[in-house]
Design an enzyme around this catalytic site. Structure first.
Site, short mmCIF file in Angstrom:
data_model
loop_
_atom_site.label_atom_id
_atom_site.label_comp_id
_atom_site.label_asym_id
_atom_site.label_seq_id
_atom_site.Cartn_x
_atom_site.Cartn_y
_atom_site.Cartn_z
CG HIS A 1 39.16 35.72 41.26
ND1 HIS A 1 39.02 34.77 40.26
CD2 HIS A 1 39.49 36.87 40.62
CE1 HIS A 1 39.25 35.33 39.08
NE2 HIS A 1 39.52 36.61 39.27
CG HIS B 1 39.45 30.57 43.80
ND1 HIS B 1 40.51 31.46 43.78
CD2 HIS B 1 38.67 30.90 42.74
CE1 HIS B 1 40.38 32.27 42.74
NE2 HIS B 1 39.26 31.96 42.10
CB SER C 1 36.68 27.39 42.15
OG SER C 1 35.64 28.33 41.97
CG MET D 1 36.44 37.79 38.38
SD MET D 1 35.85 36.13 38.00
CE MET D 1 35.62 35.50 39.64
CG PHE E 1 30.28 31.62 32.48
CD1 PHE E 1 29.00 31.55 33.01
CD2 PHE E 1 30.62 32.71 31.68
CE1 PHE E 1 28.06 32.53 32.72
CE2 PHE E 1 29.70 33.70 31.39
CZ PHE E 1 28.40 33.61 31.92
N GLY E 2 32.58 28.81 35.23
CA GLY E 2 33.38 27.61 35.45
C GLY E 2 33.23 26.68 34.25
CG ASP F 1 40.61 30.94 38.59
OD1 ASP F 1 39.97 29.91 38.40
OD2 ASP F 1 40.13 31.99 39.06
N GLY F 2 41.20 28.42 35.97
CA GLY F 2 40.39 28.22 34.78
C GLY F 2 40.82 26.99 34.01
N GLY F 3 39.97 25.97 34.00
CA GLY F 3 40.29 24.75 33.24
C GLY F 3 41.43 23.95 33.84
CG MET G 1 41.87 35.36 35.10
SD MET G 1 41.29 34.38 36.49
CE MET G 1 40.03 33.36 35.71
CG ASP H 1 35.66 32.14 41.26
OD1 ASP H 1 36.67 32.81 41.01
OD2 ASP H 1 35.61 30.89 41.18
#
Ligand code: DX5
Ligand code: ZN
Length: 218
Positions: free
Chosen positions: A68, A34, A9, A70, A145-146, A177-179, A139, A36
């Site tokens: 992506h 990716h 990302s 949002m 937020f990253g 996506d995320g963590g 998600m 965002d």
């Protein structure tokens, strides 16, 4: 099952030098990038718009752009992002707009499409859309937020979507996506995902090439 794909990302890259960050991901062997896109309405943060994708293309970045959105009104923006060089455009199920028409429009524009679910959104909310999509993005943090911790409570939803894919014979990719890092990504792979967004963990990795090679070997 699809071969695993790593999608670093760019949100976690150097925003004063996005071209260099994009190139570093490609040179490490990551097949996708990716992107965002945040509007300050659907999520409480802002990032960048289609002009940044165009500029990356002009700067010679040839990676597959996994875009992506949002956005509260994603249907208004699919065309500018397709024209700017997106290869895949994913849109959230949560806001109210014509999801089916927008998914169809993304394909008409020559891109692959994806549907995205927030951690609290059940798999059943997109079941009818599964035959219409190239990718489902689950998600594993609340978007915006990253650098947030992985939400392990989302794993049963991933397993449910993977089971429906198997039963139906559909071929959509299943992305998280995320963590995501090498440990949490591996857990998601065990639950059925094949496409892995990694922001902080990838851009902070001491050896990005080794990171990409590990994911490719799953
Ligand atoms: C979160 C974004 C993610 C983010 C992931 O709103 O959709 O793509 O960049 O960042 P990490 O990998 O740091 O959690
Ligand atoms: Zn994302």
């Amino acid at each position: 099952m699809h071969a695993p794909i790593l999608a670093p990302s760019l949100l976690a890259g150097d925003h004063a030098n996005l071209g260099a960050s994009a190139r570093s991901a490609a040179e490490a062997g990551a097949p996708w990038l990716h992107l965002d896109i945040m509007d300050g309405h659907f999520v409480p943060n802002l990032t960048f718009g289609p002009e940044v994708l165009s500029a990356l293309r002009r700067a010679g970045v040839k990676t597959f752009f996994d875009t992506h959105l949002m956005l509260a009104e994603p249907h208004r923006y699919v065309e500018p992002f397709a024209k700017a060089g997106a290869n895949l455009i994913s849109i959230h199920i949560e806001p109210a707009y014509d999801h089916r028409a927008t998914l169809a429009r993304i394909r008409e524009l020559g891109c692959q499409n994806g549907i995205v679910l927030n951690p609290g959104t059940p798999a059943g909310s997109i079941r009818d859309l599964l035959p219409l999509v190239d990718l489902v993005l689950v998600m594993t943090v609340q978007p915006g937020f990253g650098g947030q911790p992985f939400r392990r409570d989302v794993l049963p939803k991933i397993a449910q979507l993977a089971a429906w894919r198997k039963e139906s014979g559909l071929k959509f990719r299943l992305e998280v996506d995320g963590g995501i890092d090498l440990a949490t990504g591996r857990e998601c792979h065990g639950a059925g995902t094949d496409t892995f967004v990694a922001g902080t963990s990838f851009f902070k990795a001491a050896d990005k090439t080794a990171f990409a090679a590990m994911v490719a070997a799953w």
